[in-house]
Motif scaffolding. Structure first.
Motif, mmCIF file in Angstrom:
data_model
loop_
_atom_site.group_PDB
_atom_site.id
_atom_site.type_symbol
_atom_site.label_atom_id
_atom_site.label_comp_id
_atom_site.label_asym_id
_atom_site.label_seq_id
_atom_site.Cartn_x
_atom_site.Cartn_y
_atom_site.Cartn_z
ATOM 1 N N LYS A 119 0.855 -1.172 -0.002
ATOM 2 C CA LYS A 119 0.004 -0.051 -0.171
ATOM 3 C C LYS A 119 0.816 1.473 -0.128
ATOM 4 C CE LYS A 119 -3.916 -2.165 2.556
ATOM 5 N NZ LYS A 119 -4.634 -1.950 3.597
ATOM 6 N N SER A 120 2.323 1.063 -0.131
ATOM 7 C CA SER A 120 3.168 2.450 -0.221
ATOM 8 C C SER A 120 2.862 2.971 -1.331
ATOM 9 C CB SER A 120 4.409 1.585 0.183
ATOM 10 O OG SER A 120 5.528 3.068 0.064
ATOM 11 N N SER A 121 2.737 4.305 -1.298
ATOM 12 C CA SER A 121 2.409 5.237 -2.377
ATOM 13 C C SER A 121 3.515 5.661 -3.181
ATOM 14 C CB SER A 121 1.651 6.483 -2.059
ATOM 15 O OG SER A 121 2.364 7.082 -0.860
ATOM 16 N N CYS A 122 4.711 5.724 -2.308
ATOM 17 C CA CYS A 122 5.879 6.190 -2.916
ATOM 18 C C CYS A 122 6.495 5.136 -3.705
ATOM 19 C CB CYS A 122 6.860 6.564 -1.850
ATOM 20 S SG CYS A 122 7.612 5.687 -0.945
ATOM 21 N N LEU A 123 6.519 3.568 -3.025
ATOM 22 C CA LEU A 123 6.662 2.552 -3.926
ATOM 23 C C LEU A 123 6.063 2.087 -5.138
ATOM 24 C CD1 LEU A 123 7.687 0.038 -0.907
ATOM 25 C CD2 LEU A 123 9.419 1.110 -2.629
ATOM 26 N N LYS A 124 4.728 2.391 -5.068
ATOM 27 C CA LYS A 124 3.860 2.510 -6.319
ATOM 28 C C LYS A 124 3.952 3.234 -7.191
ATOM 29 C CE LYS A 124 -1.121 1.969 -7.257
ATOM 30 N NZ LYS A 124 -2.478 2.251 -6.487
ATOM 31 N N SER A 125 4.605 4.552 -7.140
ATOM 32 C CA SER A 125 4.596 5.687 -8.009
ATOM 33 C C SER A 125 6.078 5.208 -8.740
ATOM 34 C CB SER A 125 4.539 7.051 -7.483
ATOM 35 O OG SER A 125 5.878 7.192 -6.469
ATOM 36 N N ILE A 126 7.080 4.757 -8.051
ATOM 37 C CA ILE A 126 8.167 4.124 -8.560
ATOM 38 C C ILE A 126 7.968 3.075 -9.653
ATOM 39 C CG2 ILE A 126 10.675 3.216 -8.155
ATOM 40 C CD1 ILE A 126 10.702 4.901 -5.792
ATOM 41 N N CYS A 127 7.250 2.091 -9.186
ATOM 42 C CA CYS A 127 7.072 0.898 -9.946
ATOM 43 C C CYS A 127 6.466 1.290 -11.105
ATOM 44 C CB CYS A 127 6.148 -0.050 -9.056
ATOM 45 S SG CYS A 127 7.316 -0.769 -7.855
ATOM 46 N N SER A 128 5.318 2.269 -11.025
ATOM 47 C CA SER A 128 4.610 2.733 -12.297
ATOM 48 C C SER A 128 5.431 3.628 -13.211
ATOM 49 C CB SER A 128 3.470 3.411 -11.920
ATOM 50 O OG SER A 128 3.717 4.392 -11.011
ATOM 51 N N GLY A 129 6.662 3.928 -12.935
ATOM 52 C CA GLY A 129 7.458 4.905 -13.686
ATOM 53 C C GLY A 129 7.189 6.336 -13.529
ATOM 54 N N GLN A 130 6.544 6.917 -12.437
ATOM 55 C CA GLN A 130 6.148 8.050 -12.397
ATOM 56 C C GLN A 130 7.325 8.796 -11.744
ATOM 57 O OE1 GLN A 130 2.631 8.947 -10.217
ATOM 58 N NE2 GLN A 130 1.562 7.242 -11.038
ATOM 59 N N LYS A 131 7.863 10.117 -12.197
ATOM 60 C CA LYS A 131 8.892 10.727 -11.689
ATOM 61 C C LYS A 131 8.753 11.580 -10.400
ATOM 62 C CE LYS A 131 11.645 10.159 -15.149
ATOM 63 N NZ LYS A 131 13.006 9.422 -15.163
ATOM 64 N N SER A 132 7.333 11.866 -10.369
ATOM 65 C CA SER A 132 7.100 12.482 -8.913
ATOM 66 C C SER A 132 6.879 11.514 -7.922
ATOM 67 C CB SER A 132 5.930 13.166 -9.036
ATOM 68 O OG SER A 132 4.741 12.692 -9.353
ATOM 69 N N ILE A 133 7.499 11.592 -6.799
ATOM 70 C CA ILE A 133 7.571 10.818 -5.605
ATOM 71 C C ILE A 133 6.252 11.233 -4.669
ATOM 72 C CG2 ILE A 133 8.568 9.487 -3.707
ATOM 73 C CD1 ILE A 133 9.537 8.745 -6.707
ATOM 74 N N TYR A 134 5.409 10.302 -4.488
ATOM 75 C CA TYR A 134 4.217 10.705 -3.496
ATOM 76 C C TYR A 134 4.755 10.382 -2.186
ATOM 77 C CZ TYR A 134 1.280 10.574 -7.148
ATOM 78 O OH TYR A 134 0.451 10.682 -8.494
ATOM 79 N N LYS A 135 4.419 11.307 -1.081
ATOM 80 C CA LYS A 135 4.879 11.480 0.320
ATOM 81 C C LYS A 135 4.210 9.933 0.877
ATOM 82 C CE LYS A 135 5.978 14.329 3.994
ATOM 83 N NZ LYS A 135 5.748 15.465 4.608
ATOM 84 N N ASP A 136 4.911 9.275 1.769
ATOM 85 C CA ASP A 136 4.463 8.025 2.390
ATOM 86 C C ASP A 136 4.404 8.200 3.818
ATOM 87 O OD1 ASP A 136 4.375 5.073 1.234
ATOM 88 O OD2 ASP A 136 4.887 4.900 3.428
ATOM 89 N N ASN A 137 3.637 7.448 4.472
ATOM 90 C CA ASN A 137 3.391 7.640 5.897
ATOM 91 C C ASN A 137 4.449 7.028 6.683
ATOM 92 O OD1 ASN A 137 0.907 8.870 5.833
ATOM 93 N ND2 ASN A 137 -0.174 7.038 5.590
ATOM 94 N N ASN A 138 5.095 6.062 6.271
ATOM 95 C CA ASN A 138 6.447 5.384 6.749
ATOM 96 C C ASN A 138 7.621 6.039 6.190
ATOM 97 O OD1 ASN A 138 8.603 3.564 7.170
ATOM 98 N ND2 ASN A 138 6.901 1.913 7.384
ATOM 99 N N GLU A 139 8.284 6.697 7.579
ATOM 100 C CA GLU A 139 9.523 7.199 7.290
ATOM 101 C C GLU A 139 10.482 6.701 6.727
ATOM 102 O OE1 GLU A 139 10.552 9.240 10.627
ATOM 103 O OE2 GLU A 139 8.748 10.589 10.812
ATOM 104 N N GLU A 140 10.613 5.296 6.956
ATOM 105 C CA GLU A 140 11.587 4.637 6.505
ATOM 106 C C GLU A 140 11.458 4.324 4.993
ATOM 107 O OE1 GLU A 140 14.415 3.065 7.766
ATOM 108 O OE2 GLU A 140 14.131 3.949 9.773
#
Length: 950
Positions: free
Chosen positions: A375-396
């Motif tokens: 459910k990580s939004s930033c990992l999902k954005s990377i895997c979809s090839g998006q350049k912008s990184i969404y902020k994630d609730n998990n700091e790590e």
């Protein structure tokens, strides 16, 4: 019957609770199914896998040329990295350098590069081999599976090589054959558990070398040498056999290097990589299993024809071997790998291929993160090839996304750089920046993944906690009811609250349970137990002195009243008063002497082994003896055995009954002691360097003698008690006295046999502690028998149980797995047996707790003989009261420790030391409960059988 039913129910509930909690808190690590293939090179986070990848297609898409086509993996079990590459930027010690000159010469000439490949706990062979070939951290319960190795179904390097057509041979530890069945073209497995064997176990590997080195039909040759680990178990790092074994390993390295990588070697166009690795290190005592630097200091040393560059920091993780070897030979990185590439091995690659290797490793790690946190939004954005990184609730996770984006952006800029084909310095500078960015991501993500490789089942965890809490309530209820009725019968209910020994003891037990919240107090638990033991005995001695003072200060009227109540005639009152005062003085002096004896032996035991974790390097008596002349250590062991023999014969021959039987038992014990000393002289006295067939036979005869004696005495004693000429009282009269007399003799035989068994199994340095434990136990029993009703029976049982726990630490045990004596677990065994070796290891480790559980049985047979207080209990006689208390109190104490530490585990599950400190301690707590069960079963069966027969 009601108490027995509740106790048995509580025990069953406790076992269920332990099972639920262990299965929930220590699950077998969840893994990604299938094997990596071409899909691992795609720019997405799909977890799909290719069932049968084409090696040529994979190599084309990998874009990295394989550097090696043959690998020799030489695993030296238990070899610490500091033996070869030093520690803390200091070179290895001179004796180690002199023992392995050829290997050190390779390092000095830069033909080899070495790493401190830190191994994760538990540092035992099977999970460490899994880490080396799969790159994943095994679950903590794999330490239990180490004795019954299972097939490795996870994606791993051996499986990948087999799928890519590699031909493999293996010689050495049969663990490889169990993990990877049907994978090797040729093999010869040897058992890793006969630690007494330091010669043949390695000869069975080396005898195949000449033939294999002359062959060209293998691509991977695995050589797993066990002798050095066995030397460590037998004598520690400073064993007299250690230097010889290191020389032997150095000769093998020389033979491998000369034949495969030397100037005259024939590689037929296939370059070979020699990997010298160890699965774990060892402590100064030669053991392993814990998380100290000495135990986790594994070796990873690589030897090739081309010299290595100067720069490397020598630090790595054991899991780094899997991705490194995979890309060096051109196979996919295992799917569950958490390791990072060892970059010095790729120093001869072009910059494009080196960065491509780092990119492939980074994408493999990112896929694990994606699966772990879907459910990580930033990992999902990377895997979809998006350049912008969404902020994630998990700091790590947000941090990893940021580091990965920096690395990929730098890599993309480097690829588009106009100087890539013209300016070498530009390539070098920019490429180094990209590699550092990738390594920053890899090292941080790899470390984080390695710490959190298990998922816990909350339902099982909380169910286990509930059942263990419920069982503790059961045991508390039973103990309280028995103690309460005892006090009501004696009309001294007020003493239950006011006596300082009672409430201070309860407070001490609760304080011990609360101390588990501190990792330092868990590591150094021996201090808490020793303090609690000494404090209680000081209180007991204080009470003895007070009673003596109060008796001497009694007025004549008080004495007259006392003797009138005892129906003493007033005519000779003065003489009676003097006699009573003299008798009380003698009893008090005897008590004081017994109490002081207990305190002196406790202090000697405390100083024998340093114990714990943080101060093990400081001197103690055991270290002094081990480092002195072996003859001195053997003399201490022999004198201790002779003294224990004398004490045990005195206990048995001093018995009033069993005139014929006691002499037969004494003769059997004499023969057993002679055989034990013969065995120790052969093994530890230098007559035989390993357990030969004659030594094994001696140990088996001792087992038979002691076991047969225990069974025969238990079965025959009730009948011999009633034989004409051997009884003092007739059957049916004073049955309580008859019962206690018979049980007293049986318990003495049990106790003596257990002590003799320990002299056979324990290390020679533990001979004196066995003697001290026996003397301490006898002193305690004398003190308790003289105290009469001044000390309550439940308090005596509780004190003996606590003394058993303190003695457990005094025998050299700690709360780390490294102190388990593996060497003694194979004494008398002709072949490896999981059950028998596990049983012997249990007997060695829990020598002291079971000695004191047998002491409780002896206490039952000698406490309050003829005391009318217990006979007042309606519906129960003194036998059932004493047996019930001797069972319920140990069960309650072990349950308090188990339940409290279970909740500590629940609270500390995110603690930094959860796997290295708290988890090993929990395993010990569970086995302590098992030792309590064993002691209670022995005591109950013996008592009930004797009572039924009499």
């Amino acid at each position: 019957m009601k108490w027995s039913a509740i106790t048995m129910s509580g025990t069953l509930v406790q076992i269920i609770g332990i099972y639920f909690f262990v299965m929930g808190f220590f699950p077998v690590k969840p893994t990604l199914k299938g094997n990596s293939g071409v899909e691992s090179l795609r720019f997405d986070c799909s977890v799909e896998y290719d069932m049968d990848p084409d090696p040529r297609s994979f190599l084309e898409k990998l874009e990295i040329q394989p550097q090696f086509h043959r690998i020799v993996l030489m695993v030296v079990d238990g070899l610490p990295a500091e033996f070869l590459i030093g520690r803390d930027k200091q070179p290895p010690r001179k004796e180690f350098r002199d023992a392995m000159p050829y290997t050190h010469e390779l390092l000095l000439n830069k033909k080899a590069v070495g790493f401190h490949a830190r191994a994760a706990p538990p540092t035992v062979t099977m999970p460490r081999l899994k880490a080396m070939v799969s790159g994943s951290i095994a679950g903590f319960l794999d330490v239990a599976f180490n004795f019954n190795t299972q097939v490795l179904l996870d994606d791993n390097l051996i499986g990948q090589l087999k799928r890519f057509g590699w031909r493999m041979a293996m010689y050495g530890d049969e663990t490889w054959l169990r993990l990877f069945p049907d994978s090797f073209l040729r093999y010869d497995g040897v058992s890793s558990f006969f630690v007494k064997d330091t010669v043949e176990v390695d000869h069975n590997v080396s005898r195949h070398l000449n033939e294999e080195l002359s062959r060209y039909d293998w691509d991977l040759l695995v050589l797993h040498y066990l002798g050095l680990d066995h030397v460590g178990h037998l004598g520690g790092r400073r064993s007299s056999l250690m230097v010889h074994k290191l020389q032997e390993m150095d000769n093998i390295v020389a033979q491998l290097h000369t034949s495969l990588l030397g100037d005259g070697s024939k590689d037929l166009g296939r370059e070979t990589l020699l990997v010298i690795a160890s699965d774990h290190g060892m402590t100064q005592g030669g053991n392993h299993g814990g998380a100290s630097f000495e135990e986790t200091d594994a070796l990873a040393l690589f030897v090739r024809k081309r010299p290595f560059l100067e720069y490397f920091d020598g630090r790595a993780f054991q899991v780094d071997l899997a991705p490194t070897l995979a890309l060096l030979v051109g196979v996919p990185i295992p799917k569950n790998n958490v390791g990072a590439l060892l970059l010095p091995l790729f120093d001869s690659l072009p910059a494009t291929e080196m960065l491509r290797a780092l990119e492939v490793n980074s994408w493999q790690i990112l896929k694990l993160l994606r699966v772990r946190y879907p459910k990580s939004s930033c990992l999902k954005s990377i895997c979809s090839g998006q350049k912008s990184i969404y902020k994630d609730n998990n700091e790590e996770i947000q941090k990893f996304c940021h580091l990965f984006s920096i690395a990929t952006d730098a890599h993309e800029s480097w690829r588009k750089s106009s100087c890539i084909s013209t300016n070498t310095s530009c390539i070098s500078a920019d490429g180094e920046a990209v590699s550092k960015a990738y390594l920053s991501f890899l090292h941080s993500a790899s470390t984080w993944l390695a710490r959190g490789t298990t998922q816990k089942d909350s339902f099982l965890i909380f169910s286990g906690c509930f059942f263990m809490l419920l069982s503790m309530i059961f045991f508390m209820y039973v103990s309280w009811k028995i103690i309460l009725e005892d006090y009501i019968a004696s009309k001294s209910m007020v003493l239950l609250i006011l006596k300082p020994e009672n409430w201070i003891t309860v407070a001490g037990v609760c304080g011990h349970a609360l101390s588990f919240n501190s990792s330092s107090l868990v590591e150094e638990e021996q201090f808490t137990l020793h303090f609690l033991q000494v404090t209680m005995w000081c209180l007991f001695l204080r009470g003895t002195i007070q009673r003596l003072g109060c008796f001497q200060s009694m007025s004549p009227d008080s004495y007259k009243l006392l003797w009138d109540r005892m129906s003493c005639s007033g005519e000779h009152f003065k003489q009676k008063r003097e006699d009573a005062q003299q008798n009380q003085l003698i009893i008090s002096l005897k008590q004081a002497f017994a109490g002081l004896l207990v305190l002196i032996t406790a202090r000697l035991l405390r100083g024998w082994h340093r114990g714990g974790v943080n101060w093990t390097t400081l001197p103690d008596i055991a270290k002094w003896l081990e480092e002195s002349d072996p003859l001195i250590l053997q003399a201490f062991h022999t004198v201790s055995l002779a003294t224990v023999y004398g004490i045990c014969c005195w206990l048995i021959l001093n018995h009033k009954l069993f005139f014929r039987l006691k002499y037969v038992v004494a003769e059997i014990f004499t023969l057993a002691v002679v055989l034990i000393e013969t065995y120790n002289l052969r093994i530890h006295g230098g007559i035989s360097s390993h357990a030969d067939s004659f030594s094994i036979m001696i140990a088996q005869v001792v087992y038979g003698l002691l076991g047969g004696t225990v069974c025969a005495v238990l079965l025959l004693s009730p009948f011999l008690l009633q034989t004409k000429g051997e009884v003092v009282v007739l059957p049916g009269k004073n049955s309580g006295t008859e019962f206690q007399t018979c049980l007293n003799f049986i318990s003495k035989v049990f106790l003596s046999s257990w002590c003799f068994l320990q002299f056979l199994l324990q290390k020679p340095v533990n001979g004196v502690p066995i003697l001290l434990l026996l003397v301490q136990l006898i002193g305690s029993l004398i003190f308790f028998s003289l105290s009469g009703s001044a000390l309550n029976f439940w308090l005596k049982v509780l004190m003996l149980y606590l003394m058993g726990s303190s003695g457990h630490m005094a025998m050299g045990n700690t709360n780390t797995l490294a102190t388990v004596d593996v060497a003694g677990a194979y004494i008398g065994l002709n072949q490896h047996s999981i059950f028998l070796s596990g049983l012997l290891a249990f007997i060695i480790t829990y020598a002291s707790p079971i000695i004191h559980m047998l002491g409780i049985l002896l206490l039952v047979s000698m406490d309050d003989i003829g005391n009318p207080i217990v006979d007042k209990l309606e519906g129960n006689n003194r036998f059932f009261v004493r047996i019930s208390l001797s069972c319920s109190i140990p069960l309650l104490l072990s349950s308090v420790v188990l339940t409290s530490f279970t909740f500590v585990m629940l609270l500390m599950q995110g603690h930094l030391f959860i796997w290295s400190v708290f988890s090993p301690k929990y395993i010990y707590v569970c086995f302590t409960v098992l030792s309590t069960y064993c002691g209670i079963i022995i005591n109950s069966v013996a008592s009930l059988y004797v009572y039924a027969m009499i």
